[in-house]
Motif scaffolding. Structure first.
Motif, mmCIF file in Angstrom:
data_model
loop_
_atom_site.group_PDB
_atom_site.id
_atom_site.type_symbol
_atom_site.label_atom_id
_atom_site.label_comp_id
_atom_site.label_asym_id
_atom_site.label_seq_id
_atom_site.Cartn_x
_atom_site.Cartn_y
_atom_site.Cartn_z
ATOM 1 N N ILE A 50 0.767 -0.956 0.112
ATOM 2 C CA ILE A 50 -0.264 0.024 -0.346
ATOM 3 C C ILE A 50 0.910 0.919 0.322
ATOM 4 O O ILE A 50 0.835 2.223 -0.536
ATOM 5 C CB ILE A 50 -1.057 -0.159 1.178
ATOM 6 C CG1 ILE A 50 -1.774 -1.071 1.401
ATOM 7 C CG2 ILE A 50 -1.873 1.648 1.135
ATOM 8 C CD1 ILE A 50 -2.491 -1.633 2.479
ATOM 9 N N ALA A 51 1.801 1.076 0.439
ATOM 10 C CA ALA A 51 2.816 2.477 0.168
ATOM 11 C C ALA A 51 3.636 2.792 -0.383
ATOM 12 O O ALA A 51 3.218 3.930 -0.803
ATOM 13 C CB ALA A 51 4.447 2.397 1.591
ATOM 14 N N SER A 52 4.050 1.486 -1.277
ATOM 15 C CA SER A 52 4.610 1.807 -2.870
ATOM 16 C C SER A 52 2.860 3.093 -3.411
ATOM 17 O O SER A 52 3.333 3.318 -4.665
ATOM 18 C CB SER A 52 5.321 0.035 -2.985
ATOM 19 O OG SER A 52 5.919 -0.191 -2.185
ATOM 20 N N GLN A 53 1.952 1.812 -3.723
ATOM 21 C CA GLN A 53 1.177 2.870 -4.262
ATOM 22 C C GLN A 53 1.120 3.840 -3.577
ATOM 23 O O GLN A 53 0.634 4.847 -4.544
ATOM 24 C CB GLN A 53 -0.499 1.400 -3.858
ATOM 25 C CG GLN A 53 -0.035 0.002 -4.407
ATOM 26 C CD GLN A 53 -1.443 -0.292 -4.175
ATOM 27 O OE1 GLN A 53 -2.833 -0.128 -3.275
ATOM 28 N NE2 GLN A 53 -2.166 -1.886 -5.194
ATOM 29 N N ALA A 54 0.900 4.222 -2.560
ATOM 30 C CA ALA A 54 0.825 5.366 -2.284
ATOM 31 C C ALA A 54 2.035 6.407 -2.864
ATOM 32 O O ALA A 54 1.607 7.786 -3.933
ATOM 33 C CB ALA A 54 0.855 6.263 -0.938
ATOM 34 N N ASP A 55 3.206 6.535 -2.965
ATOM 35 C CA ASP A 55 4.238 6.593 -3.899
ATOM 36 C C ASP A 55 3.549 6.692 -5.772
ATOM 37 O O ASP A 55 3.834 7.860 -5.825
ATOM 38 C CB ASP A 55 5.600 5.556 -3.678
ATOM 39 C CG ASP A 55 6.218 5.691 -1.914
ATOM 40 O OD1 ASP A 55 6.477 6.673 -1.508
ATOM 41 O OD2 ASP A 55 6.964 4.869 -2.176
ATOM 42 N N ARG A 56 3.454 5.794 -5.637
ATOM 43 C CA ARG A 56 2.384 5.720 -7.060
ATOM 44 C C ARG A 56 1.647 7.174 -6.939
ATOM 45 O O ARG A 56 1.433 7.684 -8.164
ATOM 46 C CB ARG A 56 2.451 4.777 -7.583
ATOM 47 C CG ARG A 56 2.022 4.664 -9.441
ATOM 48 C CD ARG A 56 0.940 3.561 -9.744
ATOM 49 N NE ARG A 56 -0.085 3.678 -9.204
ATOM 50 C CZ ARG A 56 -1.209 2.430 -9.122
ATOM 51 N NH1 ARG A 56 -0.207 1.563 -9.729
ATOM 52 N NH2 ARG A 56 -1.810 2.549 -7.884
ATOM 53 N N ASP A 57 0.627 7.343 -6.421
ATOM 54 C CA ASP A 57 -0.554 8.382 -6.208
ATOM 55 C C ASP A 57 0.248 9.400 -6.166
ATOM 56 O O ASP A 57 0.116 10.928 -6.362
ATOM 57 C CB ASP A 57 -1.373 8.086 -5.169
ATOM 58 C CG ASP A 57 -2.103 6.521 -5.608
ATOM 59 O OD1 ASP A 57 -1.218 5.992 -7.183
ATOM 60 O OD2 ASP A 57 -2.561 5.884 -4.881
ATOM 61 N N ALA A 58 1.176 9.760 -5.848
ATOM 62 C CA ALA A 58 2.024 10.544 -5.334
ATOM 63 C C ALA A 58 1.966 11.628 -6.293
ATOM 64 O O ALA A 58 2.221 12.660 -6.602
ATOM 65 C CB ALA A 58 3.185 10.783 -3.904
ATOM 66 N N VAL A 59 3.156 10.732 -6.724
ATOM 67 C CA VAL A 59 3.861 11.394 -8.562
ATOM 68 C C VAL A 59 2.620 11.208 -9.250
ATOM 69 O O VAL A 59 2.874 12.432 -10.391
ATOM 70 C CB VAL A 59 4.433 10.226 -8.871
ATOM 71 C CG1 VAL A 59 5.406 10.031 -10.237
ATOM 72 C CG2 VAL A 59 5.823 10.026 -7.755
ATOM 73 N N ALA A 60 1.655 10.822 -9.464
ATOM 74 C CA ALA A 60 0.419 10.764 -10.704
ATOM 75 C C ALA A 60 -0.240 12.310 -9.988
ATOM 76 O O ALA A 60 -0.700 13.193 -11.298
ATOM 77 C CB ALA A 60 -0.567 9.418 -10.408
#
Length: 377
Positions: A50-60
Motif C-alpha cells: 500500500i505504501a508503494s501504491q501511495a508513492d505512485r499516487d503521489a507522483v500521479a
C-alpha cells in the motif's frame, strides 16, 4: 498461515563398471503459525505494498497538479498577450496621431518621442509574452507526454476557467486521501506488524518435514525400493548473545520512527490546507480591489482622452493614464491566475486526484484512483 516448502531432487550413484543407481525424491517442510508470526509478516508486506501504491499516487498527483498549473499559466499568458496586443494597437494609433500633430506644430517632439517610447515598450512586452507562450506550450506538451507543436483547443479564456467552490468547512477525514499520509500510515502499520512478528521470534518454533522417493538400480535381480521419512523439530532460543533482543530493539526504534513520520505528515497536511484556504480568501480580496482599480483607471483614461482632445491637457497625461490602465489590466489577469493556482494547491493538499486506498476481500490492498478536475464555463 503455515508455511511449507517442497524440494524435489535426485541422486545418481555409480558403483563399478556396470552398476548404476538413481534415487529421485521429494522433500517438503511445513511450519505451523502457532504464534501468528508468519501472518504478521504477511500483513506487514501488504502494508508496504500500500505504501508503494501511495508513492505512485503521489507522483500521479504531482504530475496532474503541475499539468493543470501549466495550463492555467498558458491561458494567463494568452490573456496578457491579448491585452498587450490591444494596447499595442492603441499606441500605434496614438503615435500616428502624434506624428500628424508634430507636422502641423500642434505638439512638440517631446510628446512624439514619449509616444514612440511607449509603443516600443509594449512591442517588447508582446515579444516577451510570445516567447513565454512558446515555452509554456513546450512544458505542457512535455507533461502530457506529447510531441512538440500540439496546442490546446482555442476559444477558452482564462476567465472561463473555474474550479469547484470551496465549502465553508472541510472535514479532516479528507486528508486521508493524501498520498503522503496514506504512505506514512501504511508504513506505521507495517512496522506494527513487524514488531509483533519480532516479538513472536522469542517463542518456540515448530517445523515438520517429510521426504519420499525411490531407489532404482540397473541390476536385473534388484527390485525398486520406496524410501520415505517423516520428522519434526522444535526450536526455542536458549542463548543467542542478545541477538533477538537487539533485533527487537531495532524494530521497535523503526516503529517509533514511523510514528513520528506519520505525525509529521499529518502536521504538514494541516499546514498546507490552512495556507491554501487562507490564500483563497486573501487572493479573492486582492482580485476584487484590483478589478475596482482597473475600472476606475478605465474611466480615468476616458477623462484624460477628453481633456487632451479639448486642449485642456497634454498628451503626457493621456499616456500616464494608458500606462496605469495597462498595468492594472495585467495585474487582474495575474491575480486570477494566482487564484486558480492556489485552488489547485488546495485540492492537492486535500489529496484530490491522488486516489483512495481501501481494503478489499481478505484484507488485501485495493486501489481507487481519482482525478484533479478543471472545468470551463
Amino acid at each position: 498461515m503455515p508455511r511449507w516448502a517442497p524440494s524435489p531432487g535426485a541422486a545418481w550413484v555409480r558403483s563399478g563398471p556396470r552398476t548404476r543407481s538413481v534415487q529421485p525424491g521429494l522433500q517438503a517442510s511445513w511450519e505451523p503459525d502457532l504464534w501468528g508470526r508468519l501472518s504478521q509478516l504477511n500483513q506487514a508486506a501488504g502494508e508496504r505494498l500500500i505504501a508503494s501504491q501511495a508513492d505512485r499516487d503521489a507522483v500521479a498527483l504531482s504530475v496532474a497538479a503541475t499539468t493543470v498549473q501549466a495550463y492555467v499559466g498558458l491561458r494567463s499568458l494568452q490573456a496578457q498577450q491579448a491585452i498587450s496586443e490591444a494596447t499595442l494597437a492603441a499606441r500605434e494609433q496614438a503615435l500616428a496621431l502624434a506624428l500628424d500633430q508634430v507636422r502641423v506644430g500642434y505638439i512638440s517632439q517631446l510628446q512624439q518621442t514619449q509616444a514612440q517610447a511607449e509603443l516600443a515598450a509594449v512591442q517588447q512586452q508582446v515579444e516577451q509574452l510570445n516567447w513565454q507562450i512558446d515555452r509554456q506550450l513546450s512544458t505542457l506538451n512535455l507533461l502530457q507526454g506529447q510531441a512538440g507543436g500540439v496546442k490546446p483547443a482555442p476559444g477558452v479564456r482564462l476567465q472561463d476557467l473555474q474550479l469547484p467552490a470551496v465549502p465553508a468547512t472541510l472535514p479532516s477525514q479528507l486528508l486521508e486521501r493524501r498520498p503522503d499520509i496514506a504512505r506514512a500510515a501504511a508504513l506505521l502499520a507495517a512496522s506494527d506488524h513487524q514488531l509483533q512478528a519480532q516479538r513472536a521470534a522469542f517463542l518456540p518454533q515448530v517445523n515438520l518435514s517429510a521426504s519420499v522417493g525411490s531407489l532404482l538400480v540397473n541390476a536385473l535381480s534388484y527390485d525398486p525400493l520406496t524410501v520415505w521419512s517423516l520428522g519434526g523439530s522444535l526450536l526455542a532460543p536458549l542463548f543467542d548473545a542478545g541477538r533477538l533482543q537487539a533485533q527487537f530493539d531495532a524494530v521497535s526504534a523503526q516503529r517509533d520512527q514511523a510514528a513520528l513520520a506519520y505525525r509529521g505528515a499529518v502536521l504538514s497536511a494541516f499546514a498546507d490546507t490552512e495556507n491554501a484556504l487562507t490564500g483563497s480568501v486573501r487572493l479573492a480580496q486582492q482580485t476584487r480591489h484590483a478589478v475596482e482599480r482597473r475600472d476606475v483607471l478605465q474611466r480615468s483614461l476616458g477623462f484624460a482622452h477628453d481633456r487632451y482632445q479639448a486642449g485642456y491637457a497634454s498628451y503626457i497625461e493621456e499616456l500616464d493614464a494608458q500606462r496605469n490602465l495597462y498595468a492594472a489590466q495585467l495585474e487582474v489577469v495575474r491575480l486570477h491566475q494566482a487564484e486558480l493556482e492556489n485552488r489547485v494547491q488546495l485540492y492537492r493538499a486535500l489529496g484530490v486526484g491522488g486516489g483512495k486506498r481501501e481494503r478489499g476481500p481478505g484484507g488485501k490492498p485495493k486501489h481507487m484512483s481519482g482525478r484533479l478536475l478543471l472545468r470551463s464555463s
